[in-house]
Scaffold this active site. Structure first.
Site, short mmCIF file in Angstrom:
data_model
loop_
_atom_site.label_atom_id
_atom_site.label_comp_id
_atom_site.label_asym_id
_atom_site.label_seq_id
_atom_site.Cartn_x
_atom_site.Cartn_y
_atom_site.Cartn_z
CG ASN A 130 -0.21 0.45 2.48
OD1 ASN A 130 -0.12 1.63 2.76
ND2 ASN A 130 0.34 -0.49 3.24
CB CYS A 179 4.71 4.74 7.71
SG CYS A 179 3.84 5.02 6.17
CG ASN A 209 5.17 -0.44 9.73
OD1 ASN A 209 4.45 -0.61 8.76
ND2 ASN A 209 5.03 0.57 10.56
CB CYS A 217 4.43 -41.85 -5.01
SG CYS A 217 5.26 -41.25 -6.49
CB CYS A 254 3.74 -35.63 -10.56
SG CYS A 254 4.61 -35.04 -9.11
CB CYS A 280 19.22 -38.50 0.41
SG CYS A 280 18.00 -37.36 1.11
CB CYS A 327 18.27 -30.53 0.71
SG CYS A 327 17.35 -31.05 -0.76
#
Lengths: 449, 423
Positions: free
Chosen positions: B75, B137, B202, B345, B348, B381, B384
């Site tokens: 804004n 602000c 803010n 699963c 995909c 692996c 992560c």
């Protein structure tokens, strides 16, 4: 009313007919397209691409729709499948891309690929340049026999490569099945012709109408005057029931009626039977049954000699028929057709069952159904075109009697290629486009050698 | 049943949810509707000296996610544009009508002693419960030497805070701007000035988008724009970190915090409180969904507290601070790996694309009965979490603790650290 031979036009008024034959799947709005496209997961090595005979990059075009680039999405589709517009409307996607969509697994609902594809094509920005360019003229000239999906796809690819193409079409209009054989409610208005106009915009393609191979022009003539020939003449004969009474008036080939319907300027003029029997279990059987109902037939039954599980029509198509209050009668084998000098009145079937070996056998139980029209939708055949001289070379046929080709879509004749329904396959528009694409690549390769 | 009623710097509130100083708290009409909906308190939209601020037309710019979900918006609206006395009269009346609800008055006047002195007296007369100093602000007011222009200079914060404590008996909350490098410096300044609490964050300096046809950033004011203050779900992670920085910093650990920044539901609120906020302030969620969302926030928080056995907010306030550390104190010997649950699963392959293209090549594809099966290569692996993050199915990938059999070892003692501390 229970009179026989109740066949009349104007069973429904024009407004009802128009309403009945409106688009079966209305186009998506922009909001719907955004929501539908959000569901695409942009899968790795996506199963939908693999399931599409023309390998359209579906996740990519859906991503393009989602990011506000429907024009780009259309270009992506058309570069893989120049008839992507009609494929979006006529493809049995429920057995192709949408069947393998991973969203089926946990949500039992695929991404609406067909409607998204249509959305993209509908939003191709015609104020932009034609999305394909034609290379410098090569001086080569290719004959393509049959201006259906396979022929048009092949012609477009060859034209892009700078070859000159002449399409020889037996009918008055091009488009093949899209023009003459697809259910009216799937491909509305003049869509097939508009799509062909788009294909021809590439340039370098001419169409010679009402020129049938074998009668108006011979293969030998084409070979003598062109650098290569692609035969895409589709299926050209229908199967017969081979039972007594088949000659009665009112026993018709479903595809002839569909063609008549698609070409009619006023559907209220079409003669429509009150009680209709459809013999068959594939998509054509569903198409003719649903369209008969939409034209005002009172009572339509699809009769099939095997059980429901053996039907060729997909679950989706079967549901469509049920929604139109079409009856299914299974395990009933055509036995004989009864009629009089005015035409057919009844058809008799023998109840069938599966024996212990799983083989279908007819019993002696007779089922008799009254009817005004019998539509045969029991498949089409391929008949090889006649030769000018019996010694002229002709491509070899395979076991099914269709033209035999290698993986390059080349026939036993060096300069002659074939594709579409003229060769063995699934007999789908999208597959015909794939044949046309691949044959074009092979022909282009050969013309360069 | 869990009690949501709580106390913040001596101010009692029926629940820990206040509306932050912003358009929803601009006037009595809105505030009354908020109280009717069930909000515990409001921080009245910032008051300043007369004449009131003048706002431009077109004030908010949006950052959309999928399905037009608002990830955040910004804004360029200024502080109240209504006469000071009108606001003060309304505050007086609403406080009288709603004695069990909290009204904090947000203030912003030039960085001089006299204006502060004058306004503080008038605010105190309204019966408001406290004041909040708007040093945050980021647009419009800094050009006039107020807002973020003050919040970015710790000395100013300290000075103004001290005036407020000197000329008013009301509790003082200092609202901090996130548009700085280290949030601890202004917090410490507020403490030095005698602040009773800090509130943060803010809004964040931002441009949400550019209209590519007009080449104007949004929100467009006749084809031109400026940076605005960003808020909404997108800023929550930044706010959470800043709250935790203050809560775990020894010099500021004891200052009460009112947490602000993208709080959209009970869970977000619980997270702020667990990192040390004693209550929370909400704005964007109300602007997007209306005041009724307070019902979801209260029921969600209360039900969760019941499930966990927390009787009141204090029971879990700051509970996650002890688990928030500098990187160097994390356990170098801890190991986790991904595990793909094949029953969930959907093939995909998103995890594969992510891991193969951008991470550690720790996922294998095998063809099994015509379907693809993705499995984790445990040796590769590094735990992560990327595959789990990218997975569209909530139950398909879990992260599993691996017992390495090794003791806790942080970087300060790790033999691989050339600058390690000798034990």
């Amino acid at each position: 009313m229970s009179v026989d031979h109740d066949i009349q036009s104007k069973r429904l008024d024009a407004i009802n007919i128009l309403d009945n034959f409106s688009d079966i799947h209305p186009a998506l709005t922009m909001k719907q397209a955004l929501v539908a496209s959000e569901r695409c997961l942009f899968c790795y090595d996506a199963p939908c691409i693999q399931a599409c005979p023309t390998q359209i990059d579906i996740p990519l075009f859906i991503k393009e729709i989602n990011t506000g680039n429907a024009h780009g999405a259309a270009k992506e589709i058309l570069s893989a499948n120049i008839l992507g517009g009609s494929c979006a409307k006529v493809c049995p996607t429920e057995t192709l891309c949408e069947q393998v969509c991973v969203r089926n697994l946990k949500e039992q609902a695929p991404v609406n690929i067909a409607l998204l594809q249509r959305y993209a094509i509908d939003h191709l920005d015609s104020s932009q340049a034609y999305p394909f360019t034609r290379d410098k003229n090569t001086g080569k000239h290719v004959a393509i026999v049959g201006a259906g999906p396979a022929g048009l796809a092949c012609a477009h690819r060859l034209a892009q490569k700078g070859h000159r193409v002449t399409l020889y079409e037996a009918e008055k209009k091009s488009g093949g099945l899209n023009e003459y054989g697809i259910a009216q409610y799937k491909l509305l208005d003049n869509y097939a012709q508009e799509e062909i106009n788009f294909v021809l915009k590439i340039g370098g393609i001419t169409i010679q109408y009402e020129t049938a191979l074998g009668s108006d022009i011979t293969l030998q003539e084409l070979r003598n005057t062109h650098d290569a020939v692609f035969i895409a003449i589709g299926l050209n004969a229908t199967n017969k029931l081979n039972i007594s009474g088949e000659q009665f008036n009112g026993v018709e080939d479903a595809i002839d009626y569909i063609s008549q319907l698609r070409q009619s300027t006023d559907m209220t003029d079409l003669p429509v039977g009150r009680r209709i029997i459809v013999i068959g279990a594939g998509m054509t059987a569903i198409d003719i049954a649903v369209q008969s109902k939409k034209l005002g037939a009172e009572d339509v039954s699809i009769v099939y000699r095997r059980n429901q599980e053996s039907m060729g029509a997909s679950d989706y198509e079967q549901e469509l028929a049920l929604k139109h209050e079409i009856h299914f009668i299974f395990n009933a084998q055509p036995y004989q057709i009864l009629g009089n000098n005015k035409g057919v009145t009844h058809m008799q079937f023998k109840q069938t069952q599966y024996d212990t070996m799983g083989k279908l056998v007819a019993t002696n139980d007779i089922i008799e159904l009254p009817c005004d029209i019998i539509f045969k939708a029991i498949g089409q055949q391929f008949n090889i075109f006649p030769l000018a001289n019996k010694d002229d070379p002709r491509p070899k046929l395979d076991k099914r009697g269709r033209i035999q080709v290698n993986s390059q879509f080349r026939t036993s004749l060096d300069d002659v290629y074939a594709g579409g329904d003229a060769i063995d396959g699934l007999d789908l528009v999208v597959e015909a486009v794939d044949h046309g694409n691949k044959a074009a690549a092979a022909i282009h390769q050969q013309l360069q050698d | 049943m869990a009690k949501l009623a709580c106390e913040f710097i001596g101010i009692k509130s029926i629940n820990p949810f206040w509306l932050a100083s912003a358009p929803p708290t601009d006037k009595a009409y809105n505030v009354v509707r908020a109280f009717e909906a069930g909000w515990g308190g409001v921080v009245w939209k910032t008051l300043g000296e007369d004449p009131g601020a003048i706002n431009v037309s077109s004030r908010y710019g949006v950052h959309y996610g999928q399905n037009r979900q608002v990830i955040g918006f910004n804004n360029i609206e200024l502080i109240t544009d209504r006469p000071l006395q009108t606001n003060l009269d309304e505050i007086t009346q609403v406080k009288k009508d709603w004695p069990d609800r909290v009204i904090i008055v947000s203030l912003m006047v030039p960085c001089e002693e006299e204006p502060w002195k004058l306004i503080l007296h008038r605010v105190e007369a309204t019966g408001a419960d406290g004041i909040e100093l708007n040093f945050g602000c980021p647009h419009g007011m800094p050009e006039r030497g107020m807002g973020a222009a003050v919040g970015q200079v710790p000395e100013y914060i300290e000075k103004v805070t001290r005036w407020c404590k000197q000329y008013s008996s009301l509790p003082v909350i200092v609202k901090l701007t996130p548009n700085i490098t280290d949030i601890r410096a202004p917090a410490e300044a507020a403490i030095r000035g005698g602040a009773d609490a800090v509130s943060l964050i803010n809004t964040i300096n931002s441009i949400t988008s550019v209209d590519l046809d007009t080449m104007s950033p949004e929100p467009s004011v006749g084809g031109k724009s400026t940076h605005g203050g960003y808020c909404g779900p997108a800023v929550k992670p930044i706010a959470l970190n800043m709250v935790s920085e203050i809560a775990r910093h020894p010099a500021s650990a004891n200052i009460p915090i009112s947490g602000i920044g993208g709080i959209s539901n009970w869970r977000d609120a619980a997270e702020f409180i667990s990192l040390g906020a004693m209550n929370v302030q909400v704005c964007t969620a109300a602007m997007l969904f209306g005041f009724k969302i307070i019902k979801e926030m209260c029921s969600g928080l209360s039900d969760w507290m019941d499930k966990k056995g927390y009787l009141n907010i204090n029971d879990f306030c700051g509970a996650a601070i002890k688990n928030t550390n500098d990187w160097k104190y994390l356990n170098m010997n801890y190991k986790r790996v991904a595990l793909i649950n094949q029953d969930h699963c959907i093939q995909c392959g998103r995890c594969y694309a992510a891991c193969e293209d951008t991470s550690h090549q720790s996922i294998a594809i095998t063809e099994k009965a015509g379907a693809r099966e993705y499995t984790i290569i445990e040796e590769e692996c590094v735990g992560c979490n990327l595959c789990q993050i990218t997975c569209p199915e909530p139950e398909a990938i879990s992260m599993i603790d691996i017992d390495t059999g090794k003791p806790h070892l942080n970087w300060t003692h790790d033999p691989r650290n050339p600058l390690r501390e000798k034990q």
